[in-house]
Design an enzyme around this catalytic site. Structure first.
Site, PDB file in Angstrom:
ATOM      1  N   ASP A  24       0.832  -1.204   0.000  1.00 30.89           N
ATOM      2  CA  ASP A  24       0.000   0.000   0.000  1.00 30.89           C
ATOM      3  C   ASP A  24       0.869   1.258   0.000  1.00 30.89           C
ATOM      4  OD1 ASP A  24      -2.357   1.400  -0.020  1.00 30.89           O
ATOM      5  OD2 ASP A  24      -2.805   1.077   2.094  1.00 30.89           O
ATOM      6  N   ASN A  72     -10.170  -2.514  -6.776  1.00 29.94           N
ATOM      7  CA  ASN A  72      -9.310  -1.615  -7.564  1.00 29.94           C
ATOM      8  C   ASN A  72      -9.858  -1.349  -8.971  1.00 29.94           C
ATOM      9  OD1 ASN A  72      -6.171  -2.831  -6.124  1.00 29.94           O
ATOM     10  ND2 ASN A  72      -7.410  -1.079  -5.546  1.00 29.94           N
TER      11      ASN A  72
HETATM   12  C1  FPP Z   1      -1.497   0.225  -3.541  1.00 29.31           C
HETATM   13  O1  FPP Z   1      -1.102   1.570  -3.513  1.00 29.31           O
HETATM   14  C2  FPP Z   1      -0.936  -0.464  -4.669  1.00 29.31           C
HETATM   15  C3  FPP Z   1      -1.655  -1.000  -5.716  1.00 29.31           C
HETATM   16  C4  FPP Z   1      -3.111  -0.927  -5.803  1.00 29.31           C
HETATM   17  C5  FPP Z   1      -1.005  -1.678  -6.844  1.00 29.31           C
HETATM   18  C6  FPP Z   1       0.235  -2.429  -6.499  1.00 29.31           C
HETATM   19  C7  FPP Z   1       0.996  -2.587  -7.729  1.00 29.31           C
HETATM   20  C8  FPP Z   1       2.335  -2.560  -7.855  1.00 29.31           C
HETATM   21  C9  FPP Z   1       3.266  -2.458  -6.727  1.00 29.31           C
HETATM   22  C10 FPP Z   1       2.956  -2.610  -9.174  1.00 29.31           C
HETATM   23  C11 FPP Z   1       2.534  -3.745 -10.051  1.00 29.31           C
HETATM   24  C12 FPP Z   1       2.904  -5.045  -9.497  1.00 29.31           C
HETATM   25  C13 FPP Z   1       3.504  -6.028 -10.205  1.00 29.31           C
HETATM   26  C14 FPP Z   1       3.642  -7.344  -9.524  1.00 29.31           C
HETATM   27  C15 FPP Z   1       4.044  -5.861 -11.560  1.00 29.31           C
HETATM   28  P1  FPP Z   1      -2.210   2.672  -3.655  1.00 29.31           P
HETATM   29  O2  FPP Z   1      -2.286   3.074  -5.072  1.00 29.31           O
HETATM   30  O3  FPP Z   1      -3.496   2.178  -3.076  1.00 29.31           O
HETATM   31  O4  FPP Z   1      -1.611   3.813  -2.776  1.00 29.31           O
HETATM   32  P2  FPP Z   1      -2.434   4.901  -1.937  1.00 29.31           P
HETATM   33  O5  FPP Z   1      -3.173   4.145  -0.858  1.00 29.31           O
HETATM   34  O6  FPP Z   1      -1.353   5.763  -1.411  1.00 29.31           O
HETATM   35  O7  FPP Z   1      -3.350   5.595  -2.885  1.00 29.31           O
END
Ligand code: FPP
Length: 251
Positions: A24, A72
């Site tokens: 996260d 998501n």
């Molecule tokens: C959460 O941060 C993260 C995600 C929803 C996506 C995770 C994806 C990656 C790390 C990259 C892709 C992965 C691979 C395996 C290629 P957020 O966007 O919810 O952050 P926030 O809570 O600060 O908005």
């Protein structure tokens, strides 16, 4: 400064066999730097790389990463598209190295709801890495713990309706066979980055006895040293599984 001195000392015999991570804080990491959210996801991939490599180095055979939840899909289309493109590009770029380093890729979730190009690239990467066993990298994609339990319940209901099973004889093992994670041990440690203290529909059944570790560090900043810190914290905990302390220490 000697980096090594700062890394915690771990007991190799007491490492968790399976670590699950809610990655996260990519968006917040980017926002704090005045950048687009997608930039946080790009940087997050570097953390994925480092944590997978660390699992290989120290001997953690199962790592599950929550890369995309069913919720998501409700994000702005541009961000969803960018995440899917990032997944495809990352797989293309990294698959040879994964193969070389003994990593086997698995996916859990509603794969059918992923764009065809993602399904294709994932299938190829799983095929290319299928003979590996050093690290099982399990990507949770379009994943929902409740949906996973629902589809398992439906499958069991089907078995009962068809007469192959009697409802009264069903066991936890029967249910586990229908989970996406049937082939994997339950995680002993679940890490969530970026300061939220929630499970967010992640591995609801499998995390029953997991130790939970929360850190304020955003995922793009979460690297090897932070991971080792989480493992050291885990090793200081006593896992009792409902027993009393003296019973656990006797073993
Ligand atoms: C959460 O941060 C993260 C995600 C929803 C996506 C995770 C994806 C990656 C790390 C990259 C892709 C992965 C691979 C395996 C290629 P957020 O966007 O919810 O952050 P926030 O809570 O600060 O908005």
């Amino acid at each position: 400064m000697d980096q090594k001195q700062q890394l915690p000392v771990l007991d190799a015999a007491r490492l968790p066999q399976h670590v699950a991570v809610i990655m996260d804080g990519n968006g917040r990491w980017a926002k704090e730097r005045g950048k687009d959210r997608v930039h946080g996801h790009y940087e997050g991939v570097l953390s994925v790389r480092e944590i997978v490599n660390t699992c290989g180095e120290i001997g953690i055979p199962y790592l599950t990463l929550y890369a995309f939840s069913t919720e998501n899909w409700n994000r702005p289309k541009a961000e969803v598209d960018a995440l899917m493109e990032l997944l495809v590009n990352t797989l293309r770029k990294e698959v040879e190295e994964l193969r070389h380093k003994g990593v086997r890729l698995h996916v859990i979730g509603d794969l059918a709801s992923m764009p065809p190009i993602c399904q294709q690239e994932l299938a190829e990467a799983m095929e290319i890495t299928r003979d590996n066993s050093r690290v099982n990298l399990i990507l949770a994609l379009s994943y929902s713990g409740r949906q996973e339990l629902l589809q398992a319940a439906k499958a069991l209901a089907q078995e009962v309706a068809s007469g192959t099973r009697a409802a009264a004889t069903l066991t936890e093992t029967d249910l586990e066979k229908h989970l996406y994670t049937a082939a994997f041990p339950d995680p002993e440690l679940m890490i969530r980055t970026s300061g939220e203290h929630r499970i967010s529909n992640f591995l609801l059944y499998q995390l029953a006895y997991a130790e939970l570790y929360f850190t304020p560090v955003h995922w793009p900043d979460f690297r090897k040293a932070h991971f080792l810190e989480a493992l050291a914290d885990y090793q200081q905990r006593e896992r009792r599984f409902g027993k009393i302390s003296e019973q656990v220490q006797a073993f």
